[in-house]
Design a protein around this motif. Sequence first.
Motif, PDB file in Angstrom:
ATOM      1  N   MET A  68      58.562  42.238  -9.320  1.00 18.31           N
ATOM      2  CA  MET A  68      57.225  42.375  -9.874  1.00 18.31           C
ATOM      3  C   MET A  68      57.413  42.530 -11.379  1.00 18.31           C
ATOM      4  SD  MET A  68      53.986  44.947  -9.281  1.00 18.31           S
ATOM      5  CE  MET A  68      54.961  46.274  -8.740  1.00 18.31           C
ATOM      6  N   ILE A  69      56.803  41.638 -12.124  1.00 18.82           N
ATOM      7  CA  ILE A  69      56.968  41.638 -13.569  1.00 18.82           C
ATOM      8  C   ILE A  69      55.626  41.960 -14.206  1.00 18.82           C
ATOM      9  CG2 ILE A  69      57.623  40.259 -15.570  1.00 18.82           C
ATOM     10  CD1 ILE A  69      59.239  38.517 -13.608  1.00 18.82           C
ATOM     11  N   LEU A  70      55.644  42.895 -15.125  1.00 17.30           N
ATOM     12  CA  LEU A  70      54.432  43.292 -15.826  1.00 17.30           C
ATOM     13  C   LEU A  70      54.595  42.956 -17.295  1.00 17.30           C
ATOM     14  CD1 LEU A  70      51.732  44.891 -15.887  1.00 17.30           C
ATOM     15  CD2 LEU A  70      53.111  46.873 -16.430  1.00 17.30           C
ATOM     16  N   PHE A  71      53.656  42.149 -17.801  1.00 15.14           N
ATOM     17  CA  PHE A  71      53.643  41.834 -19.222  1.00 15.14           C
ATOM     18  C   PHE A  71      52.607  42.729 -19.885  1.00 15.14           C
ATOM     19  CE2 PHE A  71      55.312  38.003 -17.332  1.00 15.14           C
ATOM     20  CZ  PHE A  71      56.350  37.694 -18.180  1.00 15.14           C
ATOM     21  N   HIS A  72      53.011  43.415 -20.919  1.00 17.26           N
ATOM     22  CA  HIS A  72      52.103  44.311 -21.631  1.00 17.26           C
ATOM     23  C   HIS A  72      52.023  43.855 -23.069  1.00 17.26           C
ATOM     24  CE1 HIS A  72      50.061  47.883 -22.979  1.00 17.26           C
ATOM     25  NE2 HIS A  72      50.987  48.044 -23.893  1.00 17.26           N
ATOM     26  N   ARG A  73      50.845  43.498 -23.498  1.00 15.72           N
ATOM     27  CA  ARG A  73      50.644  43.077 -24.875  1.00 15.72           C
ATOM     28  C   ARG A  73      49.947  44.226 -25.610  1.00 15.72           C
ATOM     29  NH1 ARG A  73      46.268  39.368 -27.355  1.00 15.72           N
ATOM     30  NH2 ARG A  73      47.116  39.153 -29.417  1.00 15.72           N
ATOM     31  N   SER A  74      50.631  44.826 -26.527  1.00 10.23           N
ATOM     32  CA  SER A  74      50.030  45.937 -27.257  1.00 10.23           C
ATOM     33  C   SER A  74      49.143  45.394 -28.370  1.00 10.23           C
ATOM     34  CB  SER A  74      51.105  46.850 -27.834  1.00 10.23           C
ATOM     35  OG  SER A  74      51.871  46.144 -28.785  1.00 10.23           O
ATOM     36  N   ALA A  75      48.101  46.126 -28.652  1.00 11.87           N
ATOM     37  CA  ALA A  75      47.190  45.761 -29.729  1.00 11.87           C
ATOM     38  C   ALA A  75      47.458  46.663 -30.920  1.00 11.87           C
ATOM     39  CB  ALA A  75      45.750  45.907 -29.261  1.00 11.87           C
ATOM     40  N   ASP A  76      47.482  46.080 -32.087  1.00  8.74           N
ATOM     41  CA  ASP A  76      47.777  46.881 -33.268  1.00  8.74           C
ATOM     42  C   ASP A  76      46.654  46.815 -34.292  1.00  8.74           C
ATOM     43  OD1 ASP A  76      48.168  44.276 -33.921  1.00  8.74           O
ATOM     44  OD2 ASP A  76      50.060  44.574 -34.943  1.00  8.74           O
ATOM     45  N   TRP A  77      45.432  46.769 -33.798  1.00 11.12           N
ATOM     46  CA  TRP A  77      44.323  46.773 -34.739  1.00 11.12           C
ATOM     47  C   TRP A  77      43.991  48.149 -35.033  1.00 11.12           C
ATOM     48  CZ3 TRP A  77      43.193  44.123 -30.036  1.00 11.12           C
ATOM     49  CH2 TRP A  77      42.569  44.886 -29.082  1.00 11.12           C
TER      50      TRP A  77
END
Length: 77
Positions: A68-77
């Motif tokens: 199970m692969i989880l992609f997490h895209r962090s936001a830097d606004w």
Amino acid sequence: MKSTLYTPIVTACLALVATAALSAQERKPVDVSTLGPQVGERVPDFALPDQHGRIRTLDSIVGEKGAMILFHRSADW
């Protein structure tokens, strides 16, 4: 005594402005069937660095039982 009189008026005005701003936003439905791989499809191969800087590919992560692969895209606004 004046501040007691103005408080409900200011609160009502702010509530009216907030309601108008929220209702002005247009909401469009998103067709998720066109986004990325679908259930049951194989994920395309990738090569990404992990937290230690080592390059990981899909084949290097998937084992006998899968993964199970989880992609997490962090936001830097």
